[in-house]
Motif scaffolding. Sequence first.
Motif, PDB file in Angstrom:
ATOM      1  N   TYR A 253     -17.542  80.945 -90.975  1.00 31.87           N
ATOM      2  CA  TYR A 253     -18.650  80.813 -90.039  1.00 31.87           C
ATOM      3  C   TYR A 253     -19.908  80.454 -90.821  1.00 31.87           C
ATOM      4  CZ  TYR A 253     -15.549  83.625 -87.113  1.00 31.87           C
ATOM      5  OH  TYR A 253     -14.476  84.096 -86.422  1.00 31.87           O
ATOM      6  N   PHE A 254     -20.822  79.806 -90.147  1.00 31.86           N
ATOM      7  CA  PHE A 254     -22.123  79.487 -90.703  1.00 31.86           C
ATOM      8  C   PHE A 254     -23.164  80.099 -89.763  1.00 31.86           C
ATOM      9  CE2 PHE A 254     -19.087  76.327 -92.004  1.00 31.86           C
ATOM     10  CZ  PHE A 254     -19.287  76.265 -93.360  1.00 31.86           C
TER      11      PHE A 254
ATOM     12  N   VAL B 282     -26.126  81.433 -90.108  1.00 34.50           N
ATOM     13  CA  VAL B 282     -27.511  81.052 -90.333  1.00 34.50           C
ATOM     14  C   VAL B 282     -27.488  79.838 -91.246  1.00 34.50           C
ATOM     15  CG1 VAL B 282     -29.726  81.815 -91.304  1.00 34.50           C
ATOM     16  CG2 VAL B 282     -28.244  83.469 -90.155  1.00 34.50           C
ATOM     17  N   ALA B 283     -28.372  78.897 -91.017  1.00 41.37           N
ATOM     18  CA  ALA B 283     -28.409  77.689 -91.842  1.00 41.37           C
ATOM     19  C   ALA B 283     -28.446  78.058 -93.320  1.00 41.37           C
ATOM     20  CB  ALA B 283     -29.623  76.848 -91.476  1.00 41.37           C
ATOM     21  N   GLY B 284     -27.589  77.414 -94.107  1.00 39.84           N
ATOM     22  CA  GLY B 284     -27.556  77.658 -95.538  1.00 39.84           C
ATOM     23  C   GLY B 284     -26.730  78.858 -95.951  1.00 39.84           C
ATOM     24  N   THR B 285     -25.994  79.458 -95.005  1.00 39.06           N
ATOM     25  CA  THR B 285     -25.169  80.615 -95.332  1.00 39.06           C
ATOM     26  C   THR B 285     -23.713  80.362 -94.950  1.00 39.06           C
ATOM     27  OG1 THR B 285     -25.414  81.716 -93.183  1.00 39.06           O
ATOM     28  CG2 THR B 285     -27.102  82.167 -94.858  1.00 39.06           C
TER      29      THR B 285
ATOM     30  N   SER C 270     -22.863  63.928 -96.869  1.00 36.59           N
ATOM     31  CA  SER C 270     -22.972  65.100 -95.989  1.00 36.59           C
ATOM     32  C   SER C 270     -23.240  64.715 -94.541  1.00 36.59           C
ATOM     33  CB  SER C 270     -24.049  66.045 -96.497  1.00 36.59           C
ATOM     34  OG  SER C 270     -25.305  65.404 -96.492  1.00 36.59           O
ATOM     35  N   GLN C 271     -23.851  63.566 -94.292  1.00 41.51           N
ATOM     36  CA  GLN C 271     -24.102  63.144 -92.912  1.00 41.51           C
ATOM     37  C   GLN C 271     -22.783  63.015 -92.149  1.00 41.51           C
ATOM     38  OE1 GLN C 271     -26.693  62.855 -90.982  1.00 41.51           O
ATOM     39  NE2 GLN C 271     -25.690  61.884 -89.262  1.00 41.51           N
TER      40      GLN C 271
ATOM     41  N   ARG D 211     -20.992  66.420 -91.586  1.00 44.82           N
ATOM     42  CA  ARG D 211     -21.611  67.314 -90.607  1.00 44.82           C
ATOM     43  C   ARG D 211     -21.690  66.730 -89.204  1.00 44.82           C
ATOM     44  NH1 ARG D 211     -26.587  68.779 -94.504  1.00 44.82           N
ATOM     45  NH2 ARG D 211     -25.412  70.030 -95.983  1.00 44.82           N
ATOM     46  N   THR D 212     -21.590  65.417 -89.083  1.00 43.47           N
ATOM     47  CA  THR D 212     -21.766  64.774 -87.797  1.00 43.47           C
ATOM     48  C   THR D 212     -20.451  64.136 -87.370  1.00 43.47           C
ATOM     49  OG1 THR D 212     -24.027  64.277 -88.445  1.00 43.47           O
ATOM     50  CG2 THR D 212     -23.161  63.108 -86.519  1.00 43.47           C
TER      51      THR D 212
END
Length: 126
Positions: free
Chosen positions: A12-13, A15-18, A107-108, A111-112
């Motif tokens: 799971y993510f 919070v952003a960056g975790t 990464s684009q 993530r997309t």
Amino acid sequence: MYDMKSFSNKFYFPVAGTLMVEPTESESKAELDRFCDALIAIRAEIAAVEAGEADQKENVLKHAPHTAEVVTADEWSRPYSRQTAAYPLPYLKANKFWPSVGRVNDSQGDRTLICSCPSIEEYAEA
């Protein structure tokens, strides 16, 4: 690439960056240790970039995952070895999962999600 294919945990993510990892009860200690070894090795690769030991743009992390096609190509122009790309941990020599594709648009693309389905308008016309 670290083989986490058989690791059936939930990621799971929250919070952003975790990253939060929730192991299942069915995971063996050996499997959890293998997962921890992979995370420790990834952190060491990050530390090498931070310390200037690995190039910030041309490093094993930026090019991961490495497909069999990439690793076995006639040409190899990366500043790290094929060995490092293919088998970052010793156990992978006997139990390697080869990804079929590398990163999509860095990464684009990772993530997309891009749907290749017909548009809603095309469905409406049919």
